[in-house]
Write a protein that holds these residues in place. Structure first.
Motif, short mmCIF file in Angstrom:
data_model
loop_
_atom_site.label_atom_id
_atom_site.label_comp_id
_atom_site.label_asym_id
_atom_site.label_seq_id
_atom_site.Cartn_x
_atom_site.Cartn_y
_atom_site.Cartn_z
N ALA A 190 0.82 -1.20 0.00
CA ALA A 190 0.00 0.00 0.00
C ALA A 190 0.86 1.25 0.00
O ALA A 190 0.46 2.29 -0.52
CB ALA A 190 -0.91 0.01 1.23
N TRP A 191 2.03 1.16 0.58
CA TRP A 191 2.89 2.33 0.80
C TRP A 191 4.34 1.87 0.72
O TRP A 191 4.68 0.83 1.30
CB TRP A 191 2.56 2.88 2.20
N SER A 193 8.50 3.24 0.74
CA SER A 193 9.49 4.31 0.86
C SER A 193 10.86 3.71 0.59
O SER A 193 11.21 2.67 1.15
CB SER A 193 9.43 4.91 2.27
N ARG A 218 4.69 -1.04 3.39
CA ARG A 218 3.59 -1.39 4.29
C ARG A 218 2.45 -1.89 3.43
O ARG A 218 2.13 -1.31 2.40
CB ARG A 218 3.15 -0.18 5.10
N HIS A 220 -1.64 -3.30 2.75
CA HIS A 220 -2.98 -2.86 3.14
C HIS A 220 -3.35 -3.38 4.52
O HIS A 220 -4.06 -2.73 5.28
CB HIS A 220 -4.00 -3.33 2.09
N SER A 322 10.53 6.72 -5.48
CA SER A 322 10.65 7.15 -4.09
C SER A 322 12.07 7.57 -3.76
O SER A 322 12.31 8.60 -3.13
CB SER A 322 10.18 6.03 -3.15
N PRO A 328 7.63 9.02 -0.09
CA PRO A 328 7.03 7.70 -0.23
C PRO A 328 6.03 7.67 -1.39
O PRO A 328 5.60 8.72 -1.86
CB PRO A 328 6.30 7.48 1.10
N SER A 330 2.37 5.93 -2.70
CA SER A 330 1.19 5.13 -2.37
C SER A 330 0.83 4.26 -3.55
O SER A 330 0.87 4.72 -4.69
CB SER A 330 0.02 6.04 -1.99
N THR D 195 7.37 4.22 9.71
CA THR D 195 5.97 3.85 9.57
C THR D 195 5.66 2.83 10.66
O THR D 195 6.56 2.22 11.23
CB THR D 195 5.68 3.29 8.16
N GLY D 326 3.18 10.10 7.52
CA GLY D 326 3.47 9.31 6.33
C GLY D 326 4.55 9.94 5.47
O GLY D 326 4.80 9.49 4.35
N GLN D 327 5.19 10.98 5.96
CA GLN D 327 6.22 11.68 5.20
C GLN D 327 7.57 11.59 5.90
O GLN D 327 7.62 11.58 7.13
CB GLN D 327 5.86 13.18 5.07
#
Lengths: 331, 331, 331, 331
Positions: A190-191, A193, A218, A220, A322, A328, A330, D195, D326-327
């Protein structure tokens, strides 16, 4: 008897060609390579013949091809082989461009042929034993994955320049491991970085790439994955991961050439890991090509599909973006 | 191309036949077994033909034979093959009777053929790496050797009855390891003390044998070797040794199916060793048969000769005598 | 508050004195040593006083003594302390002469005092965890024991000359481990065979001793024990054993100063074991002296009695005889 | 003789109080705790007296204090002790507010007293051996650090609510390890991305916190650090790190209660790591308090200063912010 052709007579082509030629019920008929001498050498060694792409794809006896040629040729060869009704084993990546890779995936689906992507780590005896135990419920629900993926030394900068960058070239395997280990229940990233540095050779940076990277994903469902990578580990090729579940941890270590430990005034010394991927993944390469033909025989789905190839490349693209932006992504 | 025949299509015959059939430059022409069906199955699988002993030994194309038939046939087959001018690979032991084994050794020498005995442990990647480091001087002069040699379970008592006893059947390999590791400079056993017990199954004792043994050997140079053996280790097949030298220790561990460790509420669990000799020594079997043909090609001496076979059997005889009398044996 | 005196202010006396002085409810009142300066130094360091044997034994407040003086003084001091009604902790061995040791054991019994012998290995956290699991039935019935016991270097030849020989001086601990691990159900040694060599220093041989030994013991129940020992292991102090039972194996490894492994071009290097007995058995020394006082408090029997001391010495005597004659000894 | 007082008679106060009371040249005079009974118990056990803060700080004999009271009291107590001219050992953190921590650091500097912060991991025998080898140049320049930091189970949610969050409460130690291992040459964090997830207990999320986190830090020199953390590892307390340098890798493993491995039908099982921080860091706690007094004696600087405390908290703040937004955060 399955009649097969191999595209690409380089390092990885030789591996796959030898392995499939040794399988009962499989016959390697043709080898194709842009370098005729390389094709001839491999063909002779394995009792096959040299042929060009057109000849191979037009030969009705050939039911499957193994694509081990340079990355830039993959998507085109897959598309043509699919159109010719051949089943396909293709080395990663499908294509450095995700849209092209997606187009190829559609072409494969449309042609109704099988297409397996060579993520050989899924066939490594240690890694697949970990997956097996997860399937057996031994560590409960997966929560965290830490992947250590280190090469013994950087390839030539010329290679790096056209490799698509470290995330697409090297971490593509790690992104597939992430999906295989953390996302078996349909979860997905989902995310993401990523960050990278140039610590081993300034020329890598001048080529616009990194040699050390750190990625966090990360999913979901909130599962976390960290990947650490370097092009240069002084002690050799290092391929480990550990996955933490709600009931325990599975740690996958390296494989060593011998089980000798030497005790002397300096300490107790064990072997370094196997030198590089050809040694470390020798069994995995054998088992993945065996799996390819078993699936063709049985009609079972491949463990690593072209869709897996596309999904890993999307993560590689996201990581590249990224790292470059410092932000990051999404997914 | 070397043309070869295999005698014996049982478990170990299948291993050697498959391995030699896969070697470049080697062609398996014939398989011979007292059970025609077994011979036929193996022959068909490997593209060979079934033949009887006379046919094989009379065929001038056949330059070498691999003897994997029951122990009781070894010495006769070696003698006949030698007389027919064939090079010989023979599974251990040469013969349960030392005098007969010695007679065979003379016959081989007289015939001028090569005869290699299948002490495959010398080709195990871990054990041979230890020997290599000793040769490189990494631990100085060897002083002590501790061998742990444990089977996962006893064979049927019917087998044990005709096996010649545990020292000849099972420890023969350990006696060869002792000579290989401690006696490379011409040293030899001078004094041997053995004892045994029946702890796992009374039927073993009723058959006149032991299932747990402890052997100590002292060489002329005063080096010490201890061997501990059992027919039944609850955790599987355990094959280790460690050799202490004046400058350090080399410890040879088991090999495991995977490098996974599982951490949970019960502890940190690694794999058991490979299940039994076919798995543990898979690489060794491949490498020893490769060595056999390399030596035939190059004219180099075998690493394990018929004389090594005789020497190991002398130690097995001495151990049998020592355990029965409760007294040490001088050699 | 227990008031205590320590005899012997040498290396091991310092250990025990410090450890007992740190125990709650224990007060070290006196230190006694043939060298007044050594006694004074230790006494001052721990807030005690120097005293002679007569004063100590006559002091009614003193309820227990720790005997850490030279071996030759042990039996006399035990006898005198027992006669004076003091409880006794005494370093091994009771006496180099088994008859004298037996006489002392009787004197202790007659006096009705407690006498614990310092077999500290029984208190080592690793070794005692193995014993605990055996008691819990985790490996079934014990069948074989392999003890590896290696010093990092030989003591001065002058020491060796009056040590009683390697079996009494060094293997006494291993004989006690044998009895503790294999004979907990009342089994005992039935047959013992020992041999020795001089491989590290000819002076050891000139002093009538060995520096490398190999012992085998068979119990009445047929259990087997092998002990391998050297005075000089190039990599340090090596104290391991493994016990095989009908259901599994317990392997006791060394303890290392740190858990660092270093991976580099030479391999993967772990720490050597702790340097010598003071480091390796630091916890064991603490725990054994704690046990001594706990037993005095609770009235529970000691885990290592004077009878254990006598039994270990009988085995040492038998091993000495066996090695000299080349013949096994029946017990 | 240094006269000392301890603030806080809870779990960690008991550890530090016992350890310092056992040091030669150190006398524990006073114990202070908000719960008089706790103070009285600890004081009695160690031969000290109960006193309140004013009394302690006013007592001219007291030259140093150990602050082990709740986090919320740290900054005030440090400031008051500094003003009273006492040297200070304080458990982490200095203060949950970085500005207040910085103010305290200035107060300490102005008062000219010493103030050491209890980052005990720097004194762990394994971790400090790694640092020692880095200082000795054994792995060249550091490039990557992977920290695994897992608790065996979450504390009560009530604790979590006032803990400042997992980054300040638990990872504060890991941030200090990062600085200690990767930044010894003056390098510092430049970029941090964090995170977190709630995977073990929804109540943790309801309390506004995470139970699983993944942090990545890049330094000004481009070195990379990844930290993975969970509040709940089913197998216990897991404290490892590995640092990759240009010439090799140092891997720091856990410490186990014993060196027993159990081999049976289920595999080869080693001990889990020490149960929790009191066991794992027992030696580290002893060594850090010893270091505190050695520095007071010698005038050498502490290895962990109040500035280190502030720096770790800044990273914890940055991680908290990064995880929430989230940054990534630039430092």
């Amino acid at each position: 008897m399955k009649h097969v052709a191999v595209f690409g007579a380089g390092r990885i082509g030789q591996i796959h060609a030898s392995n499939l030629a040794a399988l009962p019920g499989v016959k390697l008929d043709f080898v194709c390579d842009a370098l005729p001498a390389a094709a001839a050498r491999l063909a002779q060694q394995l009792g096959a013949q040299v042929a060009d792409t057109d000849t191979i794809l037009a030969d009705p006896r050939i039911s499957a091809v193994a694509i081990c040629s340079p990355t830039s040729t993959h998507s085109d060869l897959i598309a043509r082989a699919a159109a010719a009704g051949k089943h396909i084993f293709c080395e990663k990546p499908v294509d450095l461009s995700v849209p092209r890779a997606q187009a190829v995936a559609r072409a494969v689906a449309d042609a109704g042929v099988g297409c397996m992507i060579g993520f050989q780590r899924r066939f490594d005896p240690t890694f697949s034993e970990a997956r097996r135990r997860m399937d057996a419920g031994e560590i409960g629900t997966p929560e965290m994955l830490v992947i250590t993926s280190r090469d013994p030394g950087a390839p030539p900068v010329e290679y790096i320049k056209q490799s698509g960058g470290i995330f697409r070239d090297m971490l593509i395997h790690d992104f597939d491991v992430f999906r295989w280990i953390l996302c078996a229940d349909g979860d997905e990233a989902a995310w993401l970085s990523a960050t990278g540095s140039v610590l081993t050779d300034p020329a890598v940076g001048e080529a616009g790439d990194y040699d050390c990277t750190a990625v966090t994903i990360r999913t979901h469902k909130g599962r976390l994955c960290q990947i650490n990578t370097t092009r240069r580990a002084a002690y050799g090729y290092d391929q480990r991961f550990e996955v933490l579940g709600s009931r325990g941890l599975l740690q996958c270590g390296n494989q060593a050439p011998s089980q000798v430990t030497q005790w002397d005034a300096n300490g107790i010394k064990a072997d370094k890991p196997e030198a590089f991927f050809l040694q470390r993944y020798a069994a995995a390469y054998r088992l993945e090509i065996e799996h390819f033909f078993e699936c063709l025989q049985s009609g079972q789905p491949f463990k690593t599909t072209v869709e897996d190839g596309v999904a890993a490349q999307k993560l590689a693209d996201a990581a590249t973006q990224s790292a470059r932006t410092g932000q990051p992504v999404s997914l």
